[in-house]
Design a protein around this motif. Structure first.
Motif, mmCIF file in Angstrom:
data_model
loop_
_atom_site.group_PDB
_atom_site.id
_atom_site.type_symbol
_atom_site.label_atom_id
_atom_site.label_comp_id
_atom_site.label_asym_id
_atom_site.label_seq_id
_atom_site.Cartn_x
_atom_site.Cartn_y
_atom_site.Cartn_z
ATOM 1 N N LEU A 9 0.819 -1.205 0.000
ATOM 2 C CA LEU A 9 0.000 0.000 0.000
ATOM 3 C C LEU A 9 0.851 1.253 0.000
ATOM 4 O O LEU A 9 0.461 2.283 -0.559
ATOM 5 N N LEU A 10 2.023 1.214 0.640
ATOM 6 C CA LEU A 10 2.914 2.364 0.609
ATOM 7 C C LEU A 10 3.311 2.680 -0.819
ATOM 8 O O LEU A 10 3.344 3.847 -1.241
ATOM 9 N N THR A 33 10.703 0.666 -7.934
ATOM 10 C CA THR A 33 10.866 1.301 -6.635
ATOM 11 C C THR A 33 12.067 0.711 -5.924
ATOM 12 O O THR A 33 12.217 -0.508 -5.834
ATOM 13 N N GLU A 34 12.916 1.588 -5.409
ATOM 14 C CA GLU A 34 14.093 1.183 -4.642
ATOM 15 C C GLU A 34 13.989 1.793 -3.253
ATOM 16 O O GLU A 34 13.836 3.005 -3.106
ATOM 17 N N THR A 35 14.059 0.948 -2.223
ATOM 18 C CA THR A 35 13.957 1.406 -0.848
ATOM 19 C C THR A 35 15.235 1.058 -0.090
ATOM 20 O O THR A 35 15.679 -0.099 -0.116
ATOM 21 N N ALA A 36 15.811 2.053 0.564
ATOM 22 C CA ALA A 36 17.044 1.863 1.327
ATOM 23 C C ALA A 36 16.783 2.168 2.795
ATOM 24 O O ALA A 36 16.225 3.215 3.135
ATOM 25 N N LYS A 37 17.198 1.237 3.655
ATOM 26 C CA LYS A 37 17.047 1.419 5.097
ATOM 27 C C LYS A 37 18.128 0.643 5.829
ATOM 28 O O LYS A 37 18.333 -0.540 5.558
ATOM 29 N N PHE A 187 2.964 15.016 -15.083
ATOM 30 C CA PHE A 187 3.168 14.415 -13.769
ATOM 31 C C PHE A 187 4.639 14.068 -13.609
ATOM 32 O O PHE A 187 5.379 13.935 -14.582
ATOM 33 N N PRO A 188 5.108 13.912 -12.364
ATOM 34 C CA PRO A 188 6.521 13.593 -12.130
ATOM 35 C C PRO A 188 6.783 12.108 -12.336
ATOM 36 O O PRO A 188 6.187 11.271 -11.673
ATOM 37 N N SER A 189 7.690 11.781 -13.228
ATOM 38 C CA SER A 189 8.012 10.379 -13.458
ATOM 39 C C SER A 189 9.004 9.850 -12.425
ATOM 40 O O SER A 189 9.293 8.654 -12.414
ATOM 41 N N SER A 190 9.504 10.736 -11.562
ATOM 42 C CA SER A 190 10.419 10.326 -10.495
ATOM 43 C C SER A 190 9.984 10.954 -9.177
ATOM 44 O O SER A 190 9.626 12.137 -9.132
ATOM 45 N N ILE A 191 10.000 10.159 -8.125
ATOM 46 C CA ILE A 191 9.644 10.624 -6.797
ATOM 47 C C ILE A 191 10.646 10.055 -5.801
ATOM 48 O O ILE A 191 10.962 8.858 -5.850
ATOM 49 N N THR A 192 11.154 10.892 -4.920
ATOM 50 C CA THR A 192 11.993 10.433 -3.817
ATOM 51 C C THR A 192 11.324 10.814 -2.515
ATOM 52 O O THR A 192 11.017 11.982 -2.282
ATOM 53 N N GLN A 193 11.075 9.832 -1.668
ATOM 54 C CA GLN A 193 10.423 10.069 -0.381
ATOM 55 C C GLN A 193 11.345 9.618 0.737
ATOM 56 O O GLN A 193 11.919 8.528 0.686
ATOM 57 N N SER A 202 16.527 6.803 8.785
ATOM 58 C CA SER A 202 15.480 7.128 7.825
ATOM 59 C C SER A 202 15.346 6.021 6.801
ATOM 60 O O SER A 202 16.251 5.194 6.621
ATOM 61 N N THR A 203 14.202 6.016 6.124
ATOM 62 C CA THR A 203 13.950 5.121 5.004
ATOM 63 C C THR A 203 13.805 5.973 3.752
ATOM 64 O O THR A 203 13.013 6.918 3.734
ATOM 65 N N ILE A 204 14.572 5.664 2.723
ATOM 66 C CA ILE A 204 14.551 6.434 1.481
ATOM 67 C C ILE A 204 13.960 5.561 0.384
ATOM 68 O O ILE A 204 14.450 4.459 0.120
ATOM 69 N N THR A 205 12.914 6.054 -0.251
ATOM 70 C CA THR A 205 12.254 5.324 -1.326
ATOM 71 C C THR A 205 12.285 6.148 -2.604
ATOM 72 O O THR A 205 11.822 7.294 -2.616
#
Length: 235
Positions: A9-10, A33-37, A187-193, A202-205
């Motif tokens: 869901l995230l 999607t790439e998530t780093a933690k 629309f933005p084709s790239s998002i960093t959260q 922190s968690t970077i996605t």
């Protein structure tokens, strides 16, 4: 499968309702999607398809194959083809109308849904071509959120940050690499959260969208995917 629901869901929350109120019937795109933690990196690959009725089907390819269905009513189904099992739930949080992309692609970029959530604009300023607005939360959210900062450039949101009750940034997102999808619609084709789980961690996605296709016959076929009748319900 239940433990994967929140993670799925995230990811879904950043991609929904591409076309419900626009002049095309469906749209598909590839998502990475790439998530780093804590030094670990995980990757998710999926194909996502939307219909103009608010329906969405997401075909997850990696790290495991899943098919996820959700709609504007908040109904969600997660199908595991390998085990032939399905998890079903309903909550407005799962609705395709609650995502950031819903606001991007339905001419609601001015506040990214903050007004709809009950936030009140308290300040606006301009710096070097940027418009920076500050928003205060409704009473029911005041113990978790002290304010939200939203930044626009040339009418497009490029940054949003949520501050916790101690006025520290809890979550911030950057929107970039805007792509023209249709006349006066981008629309933005790239998002960093970035989610700050603790003051020091922190968690970077990072999410990228590619291979966008509008009104293709293959999109209709993908939206009509049927879960087998003998799939076991694991609710």
């Amino acid at each position: 499968m239940k433990y994967l629901l929140s993670g799925l869901l995230l990811i879904l929350s950043t991609a929904a309702s591409f076309c419900q109120y626009n002049n095309f019937k469906n749209v598909s795109l590839e998502m990475e999607t790439e998530t780093a933690k804590s030094g670990y990196v995980s990757n998710v690959l999926a194909k996502i398809v939307y219909g103009n009725d608010g329906s969405m089907v997401s075909y997850y390819k990696s790290p495991k194959e899943y098919v996820v269905f959700n709609n504007a009513k908040g109904e969600i189904k997660i199908y595991d083809p390998e085990k032939n099992t399905v998890l079903q739930q309903q909550n407005y949080f799962y609705s395709t109308e609650t995502s950031q992309f819903y606001f991007f692609l339905n001419n609601k970029k001015s506040d990214l849904g903050l007004n709809q959530m009950g936030f009140t604009q308290s300040n606006v300023k301009f710096e070097e071509g940027l418009m920076i607005t500050e928003w205060l939360p409704p009473a029911q959210m005041a113990t978790q959120v002290s304010k939200v900062e939203l930044v626009h450039e040339n009418g497009d949101p490029i940054y949003i940050a949520y501050y916790d009750h101690e006025n520290n940034v809890s979550t911030k997102s950057y929107y970039y690499n805007y792509v023209d999808l249709a006349p006066q619609l981008n629309f933005p084709s790239s998002i960093t959260q970035i989610n700050y789980t603790t003051p020091s961690d922190s968690t970077i996605t990072r999410t990228k969208y590619t291979n966008i296709k509008l009104d293709k016959a293959e999109n209709v076929e993908s939206l009509n995917y049927k879960i087998p009748n003998d799939a076991k319900n694991i609710n």
